[in-house]
Scaffold this motif. Structure first.
Motif, PDB file in Angstrom:
ATOM      1  N   ASN A  82      30.182  61.041  -5.720  1.00 59.17           N
ATOM      2  CA  ASN A  82      29.631  62.055  -4.819  1.00 59.17           C
ATOM      3  C   ASN A  82      28.342  62.591  -5.407  1.00 59.17           C
ATOM      4  O   ASN A  82      28.235  62.775  -6.627  1.00 59.17           O
ATOM      5  CB  ASN A  82      30.610  63.212  -4.625  1.00 59.17           C
ATOM      6  CG  ASN A  82      31.719  62.876  -3.661  1.00 59.17           C
ATOM      7  OD1 ASN A  82      31.825  61.743  -3.207  1.00 59.17           O
ATOM      8  ND2 ASN A  82      32.520  63.854  -3.331  1.00 59.17           N
ATOM      9  N   ASN A 103      28.921  62.703   0.092  1.00 58.77           N
ATOM     10  CA  ASN A 103      29.053  61.296  -0.296  1.00 58.77           C
ATOM     11  C   ASN A 103      27.699  60.755  -0.727  1.00 58.77           C
ATOM     12  O   ASN A 103      26.663  61.144  -0.183  1.00 58.77           O
ATOM     13  CB  ASN A 103      29.573  60.460   0.868  1.00 58.77           C
ATOM     14  CG  ASN A 103      31.044  60.667   1.123  1.00 58.77           C
ATOM     15  OD1 ASN A 103      31.620  61.684   0.758  1.00 58.77           O
ATOM     16  ND2 ASN A 103      31.664  59.713   1.777  1.00 58.77           N
ATOM     17  N   LYS A 109      31.985  56.084   4.437  1.00 57.99           N
ATOM     18  CA  LYS A 109      32.565  57.399   4.712  1.00 57.99           C
ATOM     19  C   LYS A 109      33.943  57.206   5.322  1.00 57.99           C
ATOM     20  O   LYS A 109      34.204  56.205   5.971  1.00 57.99           O
ATOM     21  CB  LYS A 109      31.681  58.170   5.693  1.00 57.99           C
ATOM     22  CG  LYS A 109      30.305  58.485   5.153  1.00 57.99           C
ATOM     23  CD  LYS A 109      29.487  59.213   6.181  1.00 57.99           C
ATOM     24  CE  LYS A 109      28.081  59.473   5.669  1.00 57.99           C
ATOM     25  NZ  LYS A 109      27.274  60.188   6.654  1.00 57.99           N
ATOM     26  N   ASP A 113      36.750  62.726   4.468  1.00 57.10           N
ATOM     27  CA  ASP A 113      35.799  63.011   3.394  1.00 57.10           C
ATOM     28  C   ASP A 113      35.311  64.451   3.382  1.00 57.10           C
ATOM     29  O   ASP A 113      35.161  65.055   2.328  1.00 57.10           O
ATOM     30  CB  ASP A 113      34.591  62.075   3.470  1.00 57.10           C
ATOM     31  CG  ASP A 113      34.870  60.720   2.859  1.00 57.10           C
ATOM     32  OD1 ASP A 113      35.933  60.569   2.226  1.00 57.10           O
ATOM     33  OD2 ASP A 113      34.031  59.823   3.018  1.00 57.10           O
TER      34      ASP A 113
END
Length: 132
Positions: A82, A103, A109, A113
């Motif tokens: 991340n 992200n 994704k 998330d």
């Protein structure tokens, strides 16, 4: 470095992992957390830098005044890296810390998330508070 860490950081995972994972590009993965700590900003910055190193994350960059910190969290079995931003500002109580998490660009994704990143940002904020 454990065998699992070597695997997660391998070129194989980097090259083929994203292709094998589903990607929901419409999902907003941005999340954040904020906290106030009773220490001066440079002391908080030093504590954050130590925490990042202790957790095994990558310090990607830092502002000249050391109050803006860019971090790339390490890959885990359940998540990709991340992009994390930590901004420290002076406050009457000492310092105000903002943690932003999203992200990494180019990584897939998933539907959960946003919720996961919010939880990770809050946990990182709690660790910063404990480290300070």
């Amino acid at each position: 470095m454990t065998a699992m860490d070597r695997f997660l950081n391998s070129k194989l995972v980097d090259q083929y992992g994203a292709a094998l994972a589903p990607s929901f590009d419409f999902v907003n993965t941005a999340a954040g957390a904020e906290l106030d700590v009773p220490r001066e900003p440079l002391a908080v910055s030093a504590a954050v830098q130590k925490l990042v190193a202790d957790e095994g994350h990558t310090l990607a960059g830092m502002s000249d005044d050391q109050l803006g910190i860019a971090v790339i969290t390490k890959k885990t079995l359940m998540s990709w890296e991340n992009a994390t931003g930590i901004v420290i500002t002076p406050s009457p109580q000492g310092s105000h810390v903002q943690v932003f998490m999203e992200n990494m660009p180019g990584r897939p994704k998933a539907l959960m998330d946003g919720k996961k990143n919010k939880k990770m940002a809050q946990k990182l904020a709690e660790k910063i508070k404990a480290a300070v």
